[in-house]
Design a protein around this motif. Sequence first.
Motif, short mmCIF file in Angstrom:
data_model
loop_
_atom_site.label_atom_id
_atom_site.label_comp_id
_atom_site.label_asym_id
_atom_site.label_seq_id
_atom_site.Cartn_x
_atom_site.Cartn_y
_atom_site.Cartn_z
N ASP A 15 35.85 -5.77 23.98
CA ASP A 15 36.91 -4.79 23.77
C ASP A 15 36.50 -3.93 22.57
O ASP A 15 36.61 -4.36 21.42
CB ASP A 15 38.24 -5.50 23.52
N GLU A 16 36.01 -2.74 22.85
CA GLU A 16 35.48 -1.88 21.78
C GLU A 16 36.53 -1.53 20.74
O GLU A 16 36.24 -1.47 19.55
CB GLU A 16 34.87 -0.61 22.38
N ASP A 17 37.76 -1.32 21.17
CA ASP A 17 38.84 -1.00 20.22
C ASP A 17 39.05 -2.16 19.24
O ASP A 17 39.26 -1.96 18.04
CB ASP A 17 40.15 -0.68 20.94
N GLU A 18 39.00 -3.38 19.75
CA GLU A 18 39.18 -4.56 18.90
C GLU A 18 38.01 -4.72 17.93
O GLU A 18 38.20 -5.05 16.76
CB GLU A 18 39.34 -5.82 19.75
N VAL A 20 36.13 -2.27 16.72
CA VAL A 20 36.29 -1.23 15.70
C VAL A 20 37.37 -1.64 14.71
O VAL A 20 37.20 -1.49 13.49
CB VAL A 20 36.62 0.13 16.36
N LYS A 21 38.46 -2.20 15.20
CA LYS A 21 39.55 -2.66 14.32
C LYS A 21 39.05 -3.74 13.36
O LYS A 21 39.33 -3.69 12.16
CB LYS A 21 40.70 -3.19 15.17
N LEU A 22 38.31 -4.70 13.87
CA LEU A 22 37.79 -5.78 13.03
C LEU A 22 36.81 -5.26 11.98
O LEU A 22 36.83 -5.69 10.82
CB LEU A 22 37.12 -6.85 13.89
N ARG A 24 36.75 -2.19 10.69
CA ARG A 24 37.52 -1.45 9.69
C ARG A 24 38.23 -2.40 8.71
O ARG A 24 38.27 -2.16 7.51
CB ARG A 24 38.53 -0.54 10.36
N GLU A 25 38.80 -3.48 9.25
CA GLU A 25 39.47 -4.46 8.38
C GLU A 25 38.49 -5.07 7.39
O GLU A 25 38.80 -5.23 6.21
CB GLU A 25 40.14 -5.55 9.23
#
Length: 96
Positions: A15-18, A20-22, A24-25
């Motif tokens: 899941d590319e969105d997940e 990217v989220k990880l 960034r965090e």
Amino acid sequence: MPDNNRRGIFRIEIDEDEVVKLIRERILELVNEVETEQVFWDRKDLIRNTKMSWPTILHQFFYDQRFPKYKVGSKWYFPARETRAFLEQWLLEQSG
């Protein structure tokens, strides 16, 4: 007829969105760690962190009574947390 030479097939879905989220965090965590490690800025840090020249800093906010600064010998030092808080407030005031 099945291919006996193939041992197994793996299928991985990401899941590319997940991801990217990880990322960034984690970047935010690392930035916060670096910021808390730095106790004060010197003149070069202030110039680099504000992206302003020294004459611009002098003209815009250096002489503001709220701006935290300390002269030690011939060098100026600025407490990192307080300076950052001041700069954020100062910037908000400039846009209003």
